[in-house]
Design an enzyme around this catalytic site. Structure first.
Site, PDB file in Angstrom:
ATOM      1  N   ALA A  68       9.214 -18.509 -43.545  1.00  0.00           N
ATOM      2  CA  ALA A  68      10.485 -18.767 -42.870  1.00  0.00           C
ATOM      3  C   ALA A  68      10.822 -17.632 -41.903  1.00  0.00           C
ATOM      4  CB  ALA A  68      11.595 -18.920 -43.895  1.00  0.00           C
ATOM      5  N   GLY A 107       6.663 -21.485 -46.394  1.00  0.00           N
ATOM      6  CA  GLY A 107       6.730 -22.679 -45.568  1.00  0.00           C
ATOM      7  C   GLY A 107       5.475 -22.892 -44.750  1.00  0.00           C
ATOM      8  N   GLU A 110       3.260 -24.698 -46.929  1.00  0.00           N
ATOM      9  CA  GLU A 110       3.794 -26.051 -47.101  1.00  0.00           C
ATOM     10  C   GLU A 110       3.463 -26.934 -45.893  1.00  0.00           C
ATOM     11  OE1 GLU A 110       7.526 -26.084 -49.941  1.00  0.00           O
ATOM     12  OE2 GLU A 110       7.762 -24.539 -48.389  1.00  0.00           O
ATOM     13  N   GLU A 130       7.996 -17.404 -52.488  1.00  0.00           N
ATOM     14  CA  GLU A 130       9.464 -17.526 -52.466  1.00  0.00           C
ATOM     15  C   GLU A 130      10.132 -16.983 -53.724  1.00  0.00           C
ATOM     16  OE1 GLU A 130       7.973 -21.074 -49.974  1.00  0.00           O
ATOM     17  OE2 GLU A 130       7.286 -19.882 -51.672  1.00  0.00           O
TER      18      GLU A 130
END
Length: 194
Positions: A68, A107, A110, A130
């Site tokens: 992020a 992310g 992901e 995270e």
């Protein structure tokens, strides 16, 4: 190389029948609102172009996506949301290949998990760290990771915050292949065409 579009946080251009989407948000290709928007637009463009047979996601510089964009923490969220972008990638009717090099974390992993195929270069470090911030993966990582590597290994990855090397990710089933060299674009084009 053809059909170069204007540079943005992620820019798309065609290489014959492959739409290459390059994530280019220095210094680590963090998932800012601009990156998410440009990535989503690139996937839509590929879907609309009958000459495009596959989509290749590659990071500019030394990383795929390091996670992020911390500059956006504590601010109102801007669309598109990362889960929506990941779902769009996964739902693509055209095969999507992600080439992982350097950091593919949070992310970033992901996004790669939403792709249909994952190629890791030897420099790749994959993880869902995270938990180190008191969070859990929020863009499908809690669903896609266990599908690939099983619940026990996925929980270990998510709850430890540890990183996997390219070889360990291949052994675990998180990536489909490990590529040679350090040129993510070249390796990705060869893998996608194969």
């Amino acid at each position: 190389m053809t059909d170069k579009s204007p540079a943005g946080a992620a820019h798309a251009r065609r290489d014959e029948d492959i739409l290459v989407i390059t994530l280019d948000h220095p210094p680590v290709n963090a998932l800012s609102a601009d990156v998410r928007r440009d990535l989503a637009a690139g996937v839509l463009a590929a879907e609309a172009d009958p000459q495009v047979r596959a989509i290749l996601l590659v990071g500019a510089g030394k990383n795929f996506i390091a996670g992020a964009d911390i500059r956006e923490f504590g601010k109102p969220p801007k669309p598109p949301a990362l889960p929506d972008v990941c779902n769009q990638i996964e739902a693509s009717a055209k095969p999507v290949v992600a080439v992982l090099h350097g950091a593919a974390l949070g992310g970033g992993l992901e996004v790669a998990l939403a792709a249909h195929y994952r190629l890791a270069l030897s420099t790749a470090k994959l993880g869902l760290p995270e938990v180190n911030l008191g969070l859990l993966p929020g863009a499908g990582g809690t669903q896609r990771t266990p599908r690939l590597i099983g619940a026990r290994a996925a929980l270990d990855l998510m709850l430890s915050g540890k990183h996997l090397s390219a070889d360990a990710a291949l052994k675990a089933g998180l990536v489909d292949a490990v590529g040679e060299g350090d040129d993510a674009l070249a390796a990705g084009l060869v893998y996608t065409r194969r």
